[in-house]
Design an enzyme around this catalytic site. Structure first.
Site, PDB file in Angstrom:
ATOM      1  N   HIS A 271       0.852  -1.182   0.000  1.00  0.00           N
ATOM      2  CA  HIS A 271       0.000   0.000   0.000  1.00  0.00           C
ATOM      3  C   HIS A 271       0.891   1.236   0.000  1.00  0.00           C
ATOM      4  CE1 HIS A 271      -3.563   2.358   0.385  1.00  0.00           C
ATOM      5  NE2 HIS A 271      -3.141   2.918   1.508  1.00  0.00           N
TER       6      HIS A 271
ATOM      7  N   HIS B  12      -2.905   9.300   1.168  1.00  0.00           N
ATOM      8  CA  HIS B  12      -2.941   8.105   0.326  1.00  0.00           C
ATOM      9  C   HIS B  12      -4.345   7.887  -0.219  1.00  0.00           C
ATOM     10  CE1 HIS B  12      -4.323   5.342   3.818  1.00  0.00           C
ATOM     11  NE2 HIS B  12      -4.270   6.562   4.284  1.00  0.00           N
TER      12      HIS B  12
ATOM     13  N   CYS C  17      -3.656   2.810  -5.413  1.00  0.00           N
ATOM     14  CA  CYS C  17      -2.875   3.651  -4.498  1.00  0.00           C
ATOM     15  C   CYS C  17      -1.483   3.958  -5.037  1.00  0.00           C
ATOM     16  CB  CYS C  17      -2.795   3.024  -3.111  1.00  0.00           C
ATOM     17  SG  CYS C  17      -1.997   1.388  -3.077  1.00  0.00           S
TER      18      CYS C  17
END
Length: 259
Positions: free
Chosen positions: A31, A43, A162
């Site tokens: 991530h 994010h 992401c």
């Protein structure tokens, strides 16, 4: 050798504008986000950010084999932090978290920009580095903070995730073709692995094909990436949802390390 073998860093080594990441689900995927200083990270949050790695991989294989898009879950992911007043503040799919909540007790890693083709190919796992060069930190942070307020469109694992968000903040580059894979190195690595399966005479030949395919998909190399001002991102993404659109190509490969 530290940068070649490992991207792990200490929080004290971070600078505002750094692209950071942490592995999830036993290193199955990572991530990504942008460190903006003051112990905070911006994010792009998948609504089912806790999804299992098997769901992610099976979804990608479905996307690769049938060109179907992946729908995000309606279940939202939120921080329950009590240490930072702004932690978990949502922004239309983009969120601000404190560094600890972003990491979830995982090791902190920093994405590398402007690597050589040789270093890129030496890292067999995608989603750790790019040939492209980063824009100045003030541009990176301005994009991240703007998108925190305005959003980054609809999440899609294969072409708008992401890592794509962080890469956009760092370079200002997006892909106009909705049917193409995005800029995510980890997604393009899986795609390269799937497309490289065939009648290869040896493991060496398979590895060569895999590396060349992955390299050709890197945002610093591919020719379909375009420069999009952050103020135009929403209209760009809305137009891309309907059909492929014409958009001025990046002037040249200023972002790239050339061979």
């Amino acid at each position: 050798m530290k940068g070649l073998l490992s991207h792990k860093v200490k929080s004290s080594e971070l600078a505002p504008g750094d692209h950071i990441y942490a592995y999830r689900s036993g290193y199955a995927y990572s991530h990504h986000g942008i460190f903006v200083g003051e112990n905070t990270v911006i994010h792009y949050v998948r609504k089912d950010e806790g999804s299992s790695s098997s769901t992610i991989i099976s979804g990608l294989i479905s996307r690769f084999s049938s060109s179907t898009t992946l729908a995000a879950s309606e279940k939202s992911f939120q921080s329950t932090c009590s240490k930072h007043p702004d932690c978990g503040r949502p922004g239309n799919g983009v969120a601000l978290f404190c560094l600890d909540c972003f990491l979830r007790d995982k090791k902190l890693r920093r994405y590398k920009y402007g690597v050589t083709p040789e270093e890129f190919k030496a890292k067999l796992r995608g989603g750790t580095c790019t040939i492209a060069k980063s824009d100045p930190p003030e541009d990176v942070i301005r994009r991240a903070r703007y998108l925190l307020k305005m959003g980054f469109g609809n999440y899609n694992l294969s072409d708008h995730n992401c890592e794509d968000f962080a890469l956009y903040c760092k370079t200002g580059l997006l892909i106009p073709n909705k049917e193409a894979f995005g800029t995510s190195g980890q997604i393009n690595s899986v795609q390269a692995a799937l497309s490289s399966v065939g009648d290869h005479s040896s493991v060496i030949e398979y590895t060569r094909t895999y590396n060349e395919t992955r390299y050709s998909k890197d945002i610093g190399v591919r020719k379909d990436a375009v420069e999009v001002p952050v103020e135009d991102v929403a209209s760009f993404l809305n137009r891309r949802e309907g059909h492929n659109l014409e958009y001025p190509k990046k002037k040249n490969h200023d972002h790239c390390e050339r061979e």
